[in-house]
Scaffold this motif. Structure first.
Motif, PDB file in Angstrom:
ATOM      1  N   GLY A   1       0.813  -1.206   0.000  1.00  0.00           N
ATOM      2  CA  GLY A   1       0.000   0.000   0.000  1.00  0.00           C
ATOM      3  C   GLY A   1       0.853   1.266   0.000  1.00  0.00           C
ATOM      4  O   GLY A   1       0.548   2.230  -0.709  1.00  0.00           O
ATOM      5  N   ALA A   2       1.932   1.264   0.777  1.00  0.00           N
ATOM      6  CA  ALA A   2       2.821   2.427   0.821  1.00  0.00           C
ATOM      7  C   ALA A   2       3.505   2.647  -0.524  1.00  0.00           C
ATOM      8  O   ALA A   2       3.661   3.793  -0.966  1.00  0.00           O
ATOM      9  CB  ALA A   2       3.858   2.247   1.922  1.00  0.00           C
ATOM     10  N   ILE A   3       3.908   1.570  -1.180  1.00  0.00           N
ATOM     11  CA  ILE A   3       4.536   1.693  -2.496  1.00  0.00           C
ATOM     12  C   ILE A   3       3.544   2.288  -3.495  1.00  0.00           C
ATOM     13  O   ILE A   3       3.906   3.154  -4.295  1.00  0.00           O
ATOM     14  CB  ILE A   3       5.059   0.327  -2.976  1.00  0.00           C
ATOM     15  CG1 ILE A   3       6.242  -0.099  -2.128  1.00  0.00           C
ATOM     16  CG2 ILE A   3       5.455   0.371  -4.449  1.00  0.00           C
ATOM     17  CD1 ILE A   3       6.700  -1.528  -2.372  1.00  0.00           C
TER      18      ILE A   3
ATOM     19  N   HIS B   1      -1.115   4.327 -10.738  1.00  0.00           N
ATOM     20  CA  HIS B   1      -1.429   2.926 -10.479  1.00  0.00           C
ATOM     21  C   HIS B   1      -0.673   2.000 -11.434  1.00  0.00           C
ATOM     22  O   HIS B   1      -0.201   0.929 -11.031  1.00  0.00           O
ATOM     23  CB  HIS B   1      -2.933   2.685 -10.573  1.00  0.00           C
ATOM     24  CG  HIS B   1      -3.658   3.002  -9.302  1.00  0.00           C
ATOM     25  ND1 HIS B   1      -3.897   4.296  -8.910  1.00  0.00           N
ATOM     26  CD2 HIS B   1      -4.173   2.211  -8.342  1.00  0.00           C
ATOM     27  CE1 HIS B   1      -4.536   4.268  -7.754  1.00  0.00           C
ATOM     28  NE2 HIS B   1      -4.726   3.014  -7.390  1.00  0.00           N
ATOM     29  N   LEU B   2      -0.551   2.397 -12.700  1.00  0.00           N
ATOM     30  CA  LEU B   2       0.254   1.587 -13.628  1.00  0.00           C
ATOM     31  C   LEU B   2       1.709   1.542 -13.188  1.00  0.00           C
ATOM     32  O   LEU B   2       2.353   0.481 -13.218  1.00  0.00           O
ATOM     33  CB  LEU B   2       0.152   2.142 -15.046  1.00  0.00           C
ATOM     34  CG  LEU B   2      -1.177   1.959 -15.752  1.00  0.00           C
ATOM     35  CD1 LEU B   2      -1.171   2.699 -17.076  1.00  0.00           C
ATOM     36  CD2 LEU B   2      -1.457   0.480 -15.971  1.00  0.00           C
TER      37      LEU B   2
ATOM     38  N   ILE C   1       4.368  10.401  -6.875  1.00  0.00           N
ATOM     39  CA  ILE C   1       5.368  10.663  -7.912  1.00  0.00           C
ATOM     40  C   ILE C   1       4.691  11.003  -9.236  1.00  0.00           C
ATOM     41  O   ILE C   1       5.110  11.922  -9.952  1.00  0.00           O
ATOM     42  CB  ILE C   1       6.329   9.460  -8.054  1.00  0.00           C
ATOM     43  CG1 ILE C   1       7.224   9.362  -6.823  1.00  0.00           C
ATOM     44  CG2 ILE C   1       7.157   9.551  -9.324  1.00  0.00           C
ATOM     45  CD1 ILE C   1       8.036   8.086  -6.743  1.00  0.00           C
ATOM     46  N   ALA C   2       3.633  10.279  -9.571  1.00  0.00           N
ATOM     47  CA  ALA C   2       2.920  10.543 -10.826  1.00  0.00           C
ATOM     48  C   ALA C   2       2.276  11.925 -10.812  1.00  0.00           C
ATOM     49  O   ALA C   2       2.312  12.647 -11.812  1.00  0.00           O
ATOM     50  CB  ALA C   2       1.863   9.468 -11.066  1.00  0.00           C
ATOM     51  N   ILE C   3       1.690  12.333  -9.693  1.00  0.00           N
ATOM     52  CA  ILE C   3       1.084  13.667  -9.593  1.00  0.00           C
ATOM     53  C   ILE C   3       2.160  14.745  -9.689  1.00  0.00           C
ATOM     54  O   ILE C   3       1.983  15.751 -10.380  1.00  0.00           O
ATOM     55  CB  ILE C   3       0.256  13.797  -8.296  1.00  0.00           C
ATOM     56  CG1 ILE C   3      -0.994  12.926  -8.389  1.00  0.00           C
ATOM     57  CG2 ILE C   3      -0.132  15.247  -8.026  1.00  0.00           C
ATOM     58  CD1 ILE C   3      -1.776  12.815  -7.099  1.00  0.00           C
ATOM     59  N   ALA C   4       3.304  14.531  -9.025  1.00  0.00           N
ATOM     60  CA  ALA C   4       4.390  15.512  -9.097  1.00  0.00           C
ATOM     61  C   ALA C   4       4.947  15.615 -10.514  1.00  0.00           C
ATOM     62  O   ALA C   4       5.247  16.716 -10.995  1.00  0.00           O
ATOM     63  CB  ALA C   4       5.497  15.129  -8.118  1.00  0.00           C
TER      64      ALA C   4
ATOM     65  N   ALA D   1      -6.400  11.008 -14.725  1.00  0.00           N
ATOM     66  CA  ALA D   1      -5.299  10.605 -15.594  1.00  0.00           C
ATOM     67  C   ALA D   1      -4.011  10.363 -14.804  1.00  0.00           C
ATOM     68  O   ALA D   1      -3.315   9.365 -15.022  1.00  0.00           O
ATOM     69  CB  ALA D   1      -5.064  11.669 -16.660  1.00  0.00           C
ATOM     70  N   THR D   2      -3.696  11.249 -13.871  1.00  0.00           N
ATOM     71  CA  THR D   2      -2.447  11.086 -13.130  1.00  0.00           C
ATOM     72  C   THR D   2      -2.503   9.908 -12.167  1.00  0.00           C
ATOM     73  O   THR D   2      -1.513   9.191 -12.010  1.00  0.00           O
ATOM     74  CB  THR D   2      -2.092  12.365 -12.358  1.00  0.00           C
ATOM     75  OG1 THR D   2      -3.170  12.722 -11.515  1.00  0.00           O
ATOM     76  CG2 THR D   2      -1.765  13.490 -13.292  1.00  0.00           C
TER      77      THR D   2
END
Length: 86
Positions: free
Chosen positions: A21-23, A70-71, A30-33, A64-65
């Motif tokens: 869950g933490a990962i 998740h991917l 990271i994706a949002i940043a 989208a982010t």
């Protein structure tokens, strides 16, 4: 014969844990940043109630982010599991 080879190559199933869950949370952050610096029009579409918590994105940008996050998270989790680190 192909089925037996595929079953022999299968790994043990990955059980959910707080580490997994933490990962996933870290990968979404990271994706949002990453998207905050790369998306040209982040506020198109319907706005979110507290968009400053989600990088200032509208609803389409957030979906989208987090989909990309998740991917990314699935790849990292399965990669670490395959290496035996989780």
């Amino acid at each position: 014969m192909l089925t037996s080879n595929l079953l022999a190559a299968a790994t043990a199933p990955l059980q959910w844990s707080p580490t997994v869950g933490a990962i996933m949370i870290i990968c979404n952050i990271i994706a949002i940043a990453f998207a905050k610096f790369k998306v040209t029009y982040p506020k198109t579409g319907p706005e979110l109630p507290s968009s400053n918590f989600f990088g200032g994105f509208g609803l389409p940008g957030l979906l989208a982010t987090t989909s990309f996050g998740h991917l990314l998270g699935v790849g990292v989790i399965l990669g670490l599991h395959n290496l035996g680190n989780i």
